[in-house]
Motif scaffolding. Structure first.
Motif, mmCIF file in Angstrom:
data_model
loop_
_atom_site.group_PDB
_atom_site.id
_atom_site.type_symbol
_atom_site.label_atom_id
_atom_site.label_comp_id
_atom_site.label_asym_id
_atom_site.label_seq_id
_atom_site.Cartn_x
_atom_site.Cartn_y
_atom_site.Cartn_z
ATOM 1 N N LEU A 157 33.956 47.070 37.340
ATOM 2 C CA LEU A 157 35.407 47.209 37.297
ATOM 3 C C LEU A 157 36.058 46.922 38.643
ATOM 4 O O LEU A 157 37.276 46.719 38.715
ATOM 5 C CB LEU A 157 35.771 48.622 36.839
ATOM 6 N N ALA A 158 35.262 46.922 39.698
ATOM 7 C CA ALA A 158 35.807 46.595 41.016
ATOM 8 C C ALA A 158 35.846 45.091 41.271
ATOM 9 O O ALA A 158 36.381 44.657 42.306
ATOM 10 C CB ALA A 158 34.985 47.273 42.110
ATOM 11 N N VAL A 159 35.299 44.302 40.354
ATOM 12 C CA VAL A 159 35.247 42.849 40.548
ATOM 13 C C VAL A 159 36.627 42.243 40.802
ATOM 14 O O VAL A 159 36.786 41.418 41.715
ATOM 15 C CB VAL A 159 34.560 42.171 39.342
ATOM 16 N N PRO A 160 37.689 42.606 40.030
ATOM 17 C CA PRO A 160 39.005 42.017 40.325
ATOM 18 C C PRO A 160 39.492 42.308 41.746
ATOM 19 O O PRO A 160 40.047 41.423 42.405
ATOM 20 C CB PRO A 160 39.927 42.672 39.280
ATOM 21 N N VAL A 161 39.283 43.522 42.222
ATOM 22 C CA VAL A 161 39.740 43.866 43.564
ATOM 23 C C VAL A 161 38.897 43.150 44.613
ATOM 24 O O VAL A 161 39.422 42.658 45.624
ATOM 25 C CB VAL A 161 39.678 45.390 43.784
ATOM 26 N N VAL A 162 37.583 43.070 44.395
ATOM 27 C CA VAL A 162 36.719 42.342 45.325
ATOM 28 C C VAL A 162 37.085 40.863 45.343
ATOM 29 O O VAL A 162 37.137 40.229 46.412
ATOM 30 C CB VAL A 162 35.241 42.528 44.939
ATOM 31 N N ALA A 163 37.375 40.306 44.153
ATOM 32 C CA ALA A 163 37.811 38.905 44.087
ATOM 33 C C ALA A 163 39.119 38.712 44.849
ATOM 34 O O ALA A 163 39.309 37.687 45.517
ATOM 35 C CB ALA A 163 37.972 38.479 42.626
ATOM 36 N N SER A 164 40.006 39.694 44.761
ATOM 37 C CA SER A 164 41.255 39.620 45.515
ATOM 38 C C SER A 164 40.987 39.601 47.016
ATOM 39 O O SER A 164 41.613 38.846 47.766
ATOM 40 C CB SER A 164 42.152 40.814 45.165
ATOM 41 N N SER A 165 40.060 40.418 47.447
ATOM 42 C CA SER A 165 39.713 40.465 48.864
ATOM 43 C C SER A 165 39.195 39.116 49.341
ATOM 44 O O SER A 165 39.617 38.608 50.392
ATOM 45 C CB SER A 165 38.648 41.534 49.108
ATOM 46 N N LEU A 166 38.281 38.529 48.585
ATOM 47 C CA LEU A 166 37.713 37.247 48.987
ATOM 48 C C LEU A 166 38.767 36.143 48.953
ATOM 49 O O LEU A 166 38.760 35.230 49.794
ATOM 50 C CB LEU A 166 36.539 36.895 48.074
ATOM 51 N N LEU A 167 39.702 36.232 47.996
ATOM 52 C CA LEU A 167 40.778 35.245 47.923
ATOM 53 C C LEU A 167 41.713 35.362 49.121
ATOM 54 O O LEU A 167 42.117 34.359 49.708
ATOM 55 C CB LEU A 167 41.560 35.420 46.623
ATOM 56 N N VAL A 168 42.045 36.588 49.479
ATOM 57 C CA VAL A 168 42.890 36.806 50.654
ATOM 58 C C VAL A 168 42.233 36.243 51.906
ATOM 59 O O VAL A 168 42.869 35.566 52.721
ATOM 60 C CB VAL A 168 43.177 38.310 50.824
ATOM 61 N N LEU A 169 40.930 36.522 52.066
ATOM 62 C CA LEU A 169 40.222 36.012 53.232
ATOM 63 C C LEU A 169 40.111 34.494 53.191
ATOM 64 O O LEU A 169 40.162 33.828 54.237
ATOM 65 C CB LEU A 169 38.824 36.641 53.299
ATOM 66 N N GLY A 170 39.960 33.935 51.975
ATOM 67 C CA GLY A 170 39.921 32.478 51.855
ATOM 68 C C GLY A 170 41.237 31.838 52.271
ATOM 69 O O GLY A 170 41.251 30.801 52.952
ATOM 70 N N LEU A 171 42.354 32.428 51.858
ATOM 71 C CA LEU A 171 43.665 31.911 52.254
ATOM 72 C C LEU A 171 43.872 32.031 53.767
ATOM 73 O O LEU A 171 44.427 31.133 54.405
ATOM 74 C CB LEU A 171 44.769 32.653 51.513
ATOM 75 N N LEU A 172 43.423 33.145 54.317
ATOM 76 C CA LEU A 172 43.526 33.317 55.760
ATOM 77 C C LEU A 172 42.656 32.299 56.492
ATOM 78 O O LEU A 172 43.068 31.729 57.520
ATOM 79 C CB LEU A 172 43.100 34.740 56.133
ATOM 80 N N ASP A 351 47.446 35.847 44.794
ATOM 81 C CA ASP A 351 46.314 36.691 44.421
ATOM 82 C C ASP A 351 46.516 37.242 43.014
ATOM 83 O O ASP A 351 46.894 38.397 42.836
ATOM 84 C CB ASP A 351 46.179 37.835 45.423
ATOM 85 N N PRO A 352 46.267 36.440 41.973
ATOM 86 C CA PRO A 352 46.496 36.900 40.594
ATOM 87 C C PRO A 352 45.593 38.061 40.185
ATOM 88 O O PRO A 352 45.959 38.865 39.335
ATOM 89 C CB PRO A 352 46.204 35.649 39.753
ATOM 90 N N TRP A 353 44.403 38.168 40.788
ATOM 91 C CA TRP A 353 43.486 39.241 40.426
ATOM 92 C C TRP A 353 44.087 40.605 40.717
ATOM 93 O O TRP A 353 43.808 41.582 40.016
ATOM 94 C CB TRP A 353 42.178 39.096 41.199
ATOM 95 N N LEU A 354 44.892 40.678 41.768
ATOM 96 C CA LEU A 354 45.434 41.969 42.179
ATOM 97 C C LEU A 354 46.359 42.562 41.121
ATOM 98 O O LEU A 354 46.562 43.771 41.063
ATOM 99 C CB LEU A 354 46.178 41.827 43.508
ATOM 100 N N LEU A 355 46.936 41.700 40.273
ATOM 101 C CA LEU A 355 47.827 42.190 39.230
ATOM 102 C C LEU A 355 47.070 42.954 38.138
ATOM 103 O O LEU A 355 47.660 43.720 37.384
ATOM 104 C CB LEU A 355 48.584 41.010 38.595
ATOM 105 N N LEU A 356 45.753 42.738 38.052
ATOM 106 C CA LEU A 356 44.973 43.401 37.013
ATOM 107 C C LEU A 356 44.536 44.809 37.397
ATOM 108 O O LEU A 356 44.159 45.601 36.528
ATOM 109 C CB LEU A 356 43.721 42.569 36.687
ATOM 110 N N THR A 357 44.557 45.102 38.685
ATOM 111 C CA THR A 357 44.015 46.385 39.132
ATOM 112 C C THR A 357 44.718 47.601 38.519
ATOM 113 O O THR A 357 44.045 48.587 38.182
ATOM 114 C CB THR A 357 44.037 46.476 40.661
ATOM 115 N N PRO A 358 46.050 47.607 38.354
ATOM 116 C CA PRO A 358 46.659 48.792 37.713
ATOM 117 C C PRO A 358 46.190 49.000 36.285
ATOM 118 O O PRO A 358 46.108 50.140 35.813
ATOM 119 C CB PRO A 358 48.165 48.487 37.768
ATOM 120 N N LEU A 359 45.881 47.891 35.576
ATOM 121 C CA LEU A 359 45.435 48.010 34.191
ATOM 122 C C LEU A 359 44.027 48.597 34.091
ATOM 123 O O LEU A 359 43.665 49.207 33.094
ATOM 124 C CB LEU A 359 45.468 46.635 33.517
#
Length: 431
Positions: A157-172, A351-359
């Motif tokens: 269940l942490a995969v979306p948040v971890v994916a968000s982290s990697l995406l943020v770092l990729g953009l940076l 970061d579209p993955w971050l939108l899934l975390t509240p759900l």
């Protein structure tokens, strides 16, 4: 009548259950009179390290399953490699009997997870059985330390948040080093191995959780209880580090792979209660919950920073809208709505993955509650079910029941105390 030593351990419990299910009279040697046993099993307290305490356990028995589970026994029942598995006659007052002396029909059939002592390898009647102790708690350590469903769910269940982290770092990385933008997210993921380093774990957790090392007096009170719990579980307690959180709340927690902490208030408990909550925290470690949590926390850090930034922007948006209040209420609402939509659109693009975390929040909370139930079950397996249930019941009375609203209960990582007591009762714990 068959007597089983180590009756609350992983192998002994299976033997007792198998004999009771087969309708055979079985007497379980336990250290604690309130140990959870199946129906039909007779509990007798005693200690293999104290031969004088074994009289009641061995009176009238026709066979014994002798599984000490540790090397440091003393006295006439001490077992060493290649010693005969038999109870000396000076203890029972009758000829020595071994597991091989049991009638074949009465020998329990072991599940696949207990292949160390399968029934078809028992020596035939009249033979001299040999046994080399497997070591303290090593018979089913793999099963006991197996990562369970709640730990796996927490990672999945942490995969979306971890994916968000990697995406943020990729953009940076794209902004800093476009040709090798992947180095930053890949390096961050590989650096997650640092969470397995004890120095990092102790340093970070002591700062984040504001823990301190126990004083000499606290350590004198805490160490025997921790040693008793680890001995019951058959694990090496020295690989864990004990901490104290200077809090007035009665609590304890496990973190990382080696950290066990209690609050200052928990040290005021009587020893049985203290051992019960320590057994619960050890259950978290043995189930793999804490190790997975620390690793996921590391991988989620960039997404958490982005989430805080989004919250800051969301707090600023209404204030910006108020600047246009002089143009009328409609203008203020329009600007606020447009800015909010702009923030959401930018977030969805970046970061579209971050939108899934509240759900996923309620599901993630449910998986954490499963972890708490698993830790309770481990504590009960170690013989601390009654003490833990009594503590939870007292806490429930102190808090006047669970007054949380439905949504709060759904989002809570800890189940209600009364629910945990009910689960323990379902396991056969008697109050």
């Amino acid at each position: 009548m068959r007597s089983v030593t180590g009756a609350t351990g992983n192998v002994g419990a299976e033997v007792v259950a198998a004999l009771a299910k087969a309708g055979e009279p079985v007497r379980a040697l336990v250290r604690r009179p309130d140990a959870a046993l199946p129906d039909g099993a007779e509990a007798v307290t005693g200690d293999l390290d104290d031969p004088a305490s074994l009289g009641d356990a061995l009176e009238g028995v026709d066979g014994i399953f002798l599984l000490p589970g540790y090397h440091d026994l003393t006295g006439p029942v001490a077992l060493r490699p290649a010693d005969q598995v038999a109870v000396p006659a000076e203890v029972t007052g009758r000829p020595a009997r071994t597991f091989a002396d049991w009638p074949r029909r009465a020998r329990p059939r072991f599940p696949d997870s207990s292949r160390t002592f399968p029934a078809d390898r028992c020596a035939p009647p009249g033979a001299t059985p040999r046994w080399t102790p497997a070591g303290r708690g090593s018979v089913r350590d793999k099963e006991r330390a197996r990562v369970d469903l709640s730990a796996v769910l927490g990672v999945v269940l942490a995969v979306p948040v971890v994916a968000s982290s990697l995406l943020v770092l990729g953009l940076l990385g794209k902004l800093v080093w476009p040709a090798y933008f992947w180095v930053l997210p890949a390096g961050w993921a590989l650096a997650g191995a640092i969470t397995f380093v004890p120095v990092y774990e102790h340093l970070v957790l002591s700062v984040l959780l504001k823990m301190r090392e126990p004083s000499q007096g606290e350590l004198t009170w805490l160490t025997p209880s921790w040693a008793a719990v680890c001995d019951a579980a058959g694990v090496d307690g020295s690989r864990y580090r004990l901490w104290v959180e200077p809090s007035r709340e009665l609590n304890a927690f496990a973190a990382g792979g080696r950290t066990v902490a209690v609050t200052r208030a928990a040290l005021d408990l009587e020893r049985p209660g203290l051992e019960a909550i320590l057994a619960h925290e050890l259950g978290h470690h043995l189930s793999g919950h804490t190790r997975a949590t620390l690793l996921v926390h590391w991988l989620e850090l960039p997404a958490r920073v982005l989430s805080r930034l989004v919250r800051l922007i969301a707090w600023v948006v209404p204030h910006v809208g108020r600047v246009f209040r002089s143009f009328g209420r409609s203008a203020e609402v329009l600007v606020t709505v447009l800015l909010s939509l702009g923030v959401l659109t930018a977030l969805a693009f970046l970061d579209p993955w971050l939108l899934l975390t509240p759900l996923l929040g309620p599901v993630l909370a449910w998986s954490k509650r499963l972890g708490e139930y698993r830790a309770d079950r481990m504590a009960a397996r170690l013989g601390y079910g009654r003490e833990l249930a009594l503590l939870l019941k007292a806490w429930n009375l102190r808090d006047h029941g669970d007054e949380r609203r439905l949504w709060s209960r759904l989002m809570a990582g800890h189940p209600a105390h009364i629910d945990r007591v009910k689960r323990l009762k379902d396991l056969g714990v008697r109050l």
